[in-house]
Design a protein around this motif. Sequence first.
Motif, PDB file in Angstrom:
ATOM      1  N   SER A 112      93.841  38.356 -29.310  1.00 48.03           N
ATOM      2  CA  SER A 112      93.502  37.210 -28.486  1.00 48.03           C
ATOM      3  C   SER A 112      94.511  37.058 -27.363  1.00 48.03           C
ATOM      4  CB  SER A 112      93.483  35.933 -29.336  1.00 48.03           C
ATOM      5  OG  SER A 112      93.199  34.800 -28.546  1.00 48.03           O
ATOM      6  N   VAL A 113      94.005  36.757 -26.191  1.00 47.79           N
ATOM      7  CA  VAL A 113      94.830  36.554 -25.007  1.00 47.79           C
ATOM      8  C   VAL A 113      94.616  35.132 -24.528  1.00 47.79           C
ATOM      9  CG1 VAL A 113      95.362  37.358 -22.677  1.00 47.79           C
ATOM     10  CG2 VAL A 113      94.562  38.985 -24.406  1.00 47.79           C
ATOM     11  N   GLY A 114      95.675  34.316 -24.552  1.00 46.82           N
ATOM     12  CA  GLY A 114      95.554  32.918 -24.210  1.00 46.82           C
ATOM     13  C   GLY A 114      96.113  32.580 -22.840  1.00 46.82           C
ATOM     14  N   GLN A 115      96.236  31.272 -22.578  1.00 50.89           N
ATOM     15  CA  GLN A 115      96.624  30.805 -21.255  1.00 50.89           C
ATOM     16  C   GLN A 115      97.996  31.309 -20.826  1.00 50.89           C
ATOM     17  OE1 GLN A 115      95.330  28.708 -18.636  1.00 50.89           O
ATOM     18  NE2 GLN A 115      93.539  29.630 -19.580  1.00 50.89           N
ATOM     19  N   GLU A 116      98.987  31.230 -21.723  1.00 56.82           N
ATOM     20  CA  GLU A 116     100.325  31.655 -21.330  1.00 56.82           C
ATOM     21  C   GLU A 116     100.364  33.154 -21.072  1.00 56.82           C
ATOM     22  OE1 GLU A 116     104.931  31.028 -22.820  1.00 56.82           O
ATOM     23  OE2 GLU A 116     103.294  29.905 -23.747  1.00 56.82           O
ATOM     24  N   THR A 117      99.564  33.905 -21.833  1.00 54.53           N
ATOM     25  CA  THR A 117      99.437  35.333 -21.583  1.00 54.53           C
ATOM     26  C   THR A 117      98.893  35.601 -20.186  1.00 54.53           C
ATOM     27  OG1 THR A 117      98.976  35.714 -23.913  1.00 54.53           O
ATOM     28  CG2 THR A 117      98.338  37.453 -22.387  1.00 54.53           C
ATOM     29  N   ILE A 118      97.877  34.849 -19.812  1.00 51.59           N
ATOM     30  CA  ILE A 118      97.278  35.017 -18.490  1.00 51.59           C
ATOM     31  C   ILE A 118      98.318  34.767 -17.405  1.00 51.59           C
ATOM     32  CG2 ILE A 118      95.536  34.130 -16.906  1.00 51.59           C
ATOM     33  CD1 ILE A 118      93.796  33.512 -19.386  1.00 51.59           C
ATOM     34  N   GLU A 119      99.135  33.748 -17.595  1.00 51.01           N
ATOM     35  CA  GLU A 119     100.161  33.455 -16.601  1.00 51.01           C
ATOM     36  C   GLU A 119     101.151  34.595 -16.465  1.00 51.01           C
ATOM     37  OE1 GLU A 119     102.053  29.789 -17.533  1.00 51.01           O
ATOM     38  OE2 GLU A 119     100.222  28.579 -17.352  1.00 51.01           O
ATOM     39  N   LYS A 120     101.564  35.181 -17.563  1.00 51.25           N
ATOM     40  CA  LYS A 120     102.594  36.213 -17.501  1.00 51.25           C
ATOM     41  C   LYS A 120     102.043  37.582 -17.126  1.00 51.25           C
ATOM     42  CE  LYS A 120     105.765  33.886 -20.651  1.00 51.25           C
ATOM     43  NZ  LYS A 120     106.825  33.705 -19.633  1.00 51.25           N
ATOM     44  N   THR A 121     100.725  37.732 -17.134  1.00 49.80           N
ATOM     45  CA  THR A 121     100.113  38.979 -16.677  1.00 49.80           C
ATOM     46  C   THR A 121      99.790  38.920 -15.199  1.00 49.80           C
ATOM     47  OG1 THR A 121      99.145  39.242 -18.881  1.00 49.80           O
ATOM     48  CG2 THR A 121      98.235  40.613 -17.139  1.00 49.80           C
TER      49      THR A 121
END
Length: 987
Positions: free
Chosen positions: A68-77
Amino acid sequence: MLGETTQGKVTTSIVAIAAALLASSAASAQDNAITAPPQSQSITSDQDIVVTGSAIRGVAPVGSNLISVGQETIEKTAPVNVSQLVNTVPSISTAGSVAQGENAYSYYSPQIHSLAGSSSNTTLVIVDGLRLPGGGTQFNQTDPNIIPVSAIQRVEVLADGASSVYGSDAVAGVVNFITRRTFDGFEANAQAGFADNYHNTSFNFIWGKKWDTGGVYVAGTYTDQSDLKNKDRDFSSRGDYRPYGGTNTNSYQCSPATIVAPGVSGVFLSPSATTTVANTPANAPCNNSIYANLLPSQFRANAMIKVTNDFSDKFTVTAMLNYNRQETHNALAPGGLTNATVFGPGSNRGGQINPFYVAPAGAPGATQQTVSWLALLPDADYGESESQSDVIYSTAVAEYRVNDNWTLSFTDAFGWNRSALNTINGFCSACALLALNGTGQLSGSTTTTNIPGQNVIALNLPLTTANALDVWRPFDGTNRTSEAVIRSLYRNNSENTNYNTFNQMKLDLNGSLFNLPAGALKIAVGGEYLWYEQTQKITGSNNTGPTTTGSNFRVYNYKRDVKSLYGELYIPVISPDMEVPFAHSLDLSVSARYDDYSDVGSTTNPKFAANWEPVAGVKLRGNYSRAFVAPPQAVIGDPTQGYLYASGSVGVNGAQIAVPIANYPDVVNIPGIQCNATTCTIGTPAVQGMRRQLGGGFSNMGPQKGRSWSAGIDLAPRFLPGFTAAFTYFHNKFIGGVSSPSPSAIVNSAGLRNLLTICPQTCSQAQIDEFANLANGATVSGAIPPQVYFLIDQSTRNALNLTVEGIDGQFSYRSEIGELGTFTVGTGFTYFTKFRQNFGGGTEFSILNTSGYNTTFPSVQFKNRAQLGWAKDGISADLFWNHTGSYRNWISTSVIPITVDSVGNPVGGGDKVKSNNIFDLHLQYEFQGEGFARGWQVYVDAQNIFDKDPPFYNGNTAGILGGAWGYNGFVSNPIGRLVSVGLRIRM
C-alpha cells in the motif's frame, strides 16, 4: 485480497507500516492504515470502508499480502503521474523504468510479477474497486493516470489471483487506486524538473468543503514533459556498438545512396566509390539512430469532482465525474528506401529510365542498380507521430443500511475513451519509388499490383527532370530533384482512432448471518452486469502514392456483455478473547464468482484463504485461487477482413532474425545468406521475407486461465517496537496466454517452429497469397519484396504457458533516538525462484533472469528498493536505493547466441547485462508553528543522483515509446539525473 486486519492494533500496524515501506516511504501507520469504521460510525466518515480484494465491507482481507502506498509516500516520491508512483513497487514489471509515453505492450497499465504482457495482460487496474474505460490503440487497456494525483488517498497492490471477486483480468493480481472520500480546505503542489536536454513541469491541486452530512471536492493535475532525443544520450545513439560488446546497428540507408550493381559482389558505399564492401550488417556505414527520439513529449490535464452526502441515517450517495486529456508528440526520423531498383541509359526500360541516373565509379557500365537511400532534407522536418486520448469517467454509489447488520449497495461506473495514434507528414515510400523507377514497386515492375488482391498499378511515366528523384547527390544544393518531388516525399498520413465505451452495474448485499464464538459470520453476495463497445477506425496508405490521393480505410466493431454472480463468506474461527494456546486468532475466507460472456462462454472461479496468528505479532497466511482473462476483443480480429485487427498486419518483415541452422537446415541454401557456425541471419537487405500477425480468430484463440497460491508471514514483535516485516512465497500458473510470438521465440522453440517457413528458391505467388489470407479479405501493407525467402507467422494465439514462483519481502524499522530525530530503515524486494514457460504445450523451459526472449515482458530475477530516512522538526531526508540484478539478454540480437537443447528450447547463452544501482534523494521541509504557512512544504527531489547510464543492452525494446538500442526500456530509465524542486501549500 488487499487491505489489512482490523483485529488488533498490532496487526493493523504490521500491514500499514510494511506496505508503506515497500513503497519506499517514511509514511506513518496512520497514513496508510486501512481500517473499517465501527458500526455506529456515520457512513460519511473519512475512515475508509473500501476493502480491496474482498467483497465484504469492513472485513480484513484474509490470506494475502498487501502493498500500500499512502499520502506521505506520495509526498516523498513527488510523482508526475500515478504510473511513476506505482513503478516504485518492485513487484511491478516496469519498476525502474520511465513513466512517460505509451507502453505499446500494456498501454499505461501496471503489471504484476511480469506475468505476461501485451494482449495477455493479467493485472486488473481499478479505481475505488470499479473498472476503468479501456484505452489506447492496441489492446483496450486501462490508464490509471486519468485520475489526478491530488485525488489519490492511497494505492494498493494485491499480488494474488482475484477473479473470485473481480472477474476477468486479475490472474496476477489487482492494482486499486483509492480516491479520497472527502476533503476540507485547499492544497496545491507545483514542481519543475531538469535533466540534461530534458525538463518537466507539474501542477496539481485539490479543493474541498465538508458539511454535516457529506462533502464535495474538486481535484486536478497538469503535466508537461519534454521529449528526449537519441542524440542527447550516448548510449542510445552510437550506431556501431561493437566496441561496447554489441553489434553494428548502422544502416545501408545513406545519403547519397549506397549501390549494388548487377554482376558486382558487395556494396558501393557511395556513387563515387571504386570498390565495394561485403554486403553484411557489420559493414553498414550510416548511423541513423541520431535522428530518432528516446522519449516523446507528453502533455496531460485532468480534473475530477466528487460529492458524497447522507440523505438520512440509512441512505448515502457518492458520485464522481472525471475528465482527462493526454497527448504525446514524437518527431519522426527520416525515411528511406532499401534495395530499390533504378534504371539508367542502356537498360531498354524506356520511360522508366531515371534522368538523374549515376552509375557507380567502380562499375561505370552498369545500366541498372539497386539502391538503399536515406531521405535527408535540408530543413530536417520529417513529420511526427502523435497520440491523443480523451476520457470521460463517472461513478455513482448508493448505499442503503437496512439495519445495523446489513447494507444494500448499488454501484454504476461508466466510461468513454477516444484514443488516437496519428502519423502526420511521414515518409511516403510509394512516392519515392514512383519518382525513382516510375512504379510503386521496389523491383520496378510495371505489371505488379500495388494493392494485393486487386489489379491496381500505380505508374509515374515517363520519368523526367520534373518528376524524377535524384538519390545520388545529397540535398545540399547539388541535388537535382524538383521542389515538387521533394515535398511529396513526406506526404504520408495515417490515423488509428479507437472508441471504447463501457458500463458496469453492481448490486450487492453485505451483512452478518449469525455470531460464532469468535465473532460474526459475515457474507457478501451480489450480481453484476457489464457491457463493452469498441470501434476502431484506421486510415493509411494503400501503396499507390501520397495518402491524399491513395489511402485505405478500415472499421472494426466489437461488442461484449457479461453477466456475473458472486459471493464471499468470512468465518472467524478463533479470536484473541478465546485465549486458545498457540492460536491467538484464526480466520477463514471462501469466495467464488460465475461470469457468463456473450462471446467466449462462461467460467467459475473460487478462492480459499486463511490467517493464523499463533501468538500476537506473528501472522501466518495463505490462499489458493483460480482466475481468468477473457481474450481482448480487439485481438480476435474481424473475420470479414481475414481476421485483421488494428495492431496486426500482413507485410514485409522488418527485423533481422538469427535462425538456428540446426532447427532450419534449408536456411543455408538461401542465396546471399550470411551465416556463422550456428545461425544464419534473415531479414537482411539480401534476404527478405513476409510477416503476418492476424487476430486470434484465425488461430481459434480461447480464454486464458490462471491458478495461483501463496503463503506468507507478517511480523511485528512486541519486544522490538517499530519493527515490522512481511514475506510472501507466491506461485502463479498462467495457461493459454494470448500472445503474438516473437521471432526469437519462434525460431528457438520447438512448439512454435512450424510458424517459420523457409523458401530457398523463393516462395511462390500461391504461397504468398495463401500466407497473406487474401482470399478471406486480408490485405498486405507495403510492397511485397521481389524475392520472398521466408514467411513468419506471428498471429495472435493461445501460445504462452507460464509458471512463476518467487518471494515478495519487506521490512521496516522506525525509531526515535532522543534529540536526534526519527530514523527509518527498510527495504522491499521481489525475487523470482522460478520462471518457466512453454509454447503450445511443448516442453517446458526456464527463462528465469532473462529479458528479450519474450519481447512483451521481462523476467529479471531480483529487484529491490531500500530506504534510509531521517526526520526532525519538519525537516526530513530520505535516500532510496533502487537495485535491478544482473541478467541475461535473450533477445535475438544478442552477441552471444542463445543455446538450445535437442528440441529447440533455450537453455543458456545470451549476453550478460550488468546490475543497475540507482540512488534517489528527497529533501523536504515542512513549516511549523501557527503562521499562515503552517503545513506548507518545500522540497528537492533528485532521481539518479549520480547520473548513471543504464546498463548496456544489445537490443531494442521497440514496443515502448522511449525504447532504443543500447538499453532495456522495461527496467531502465534513460533520463539520467533529474532534479525537481517543488512547493506544496495547504490552506
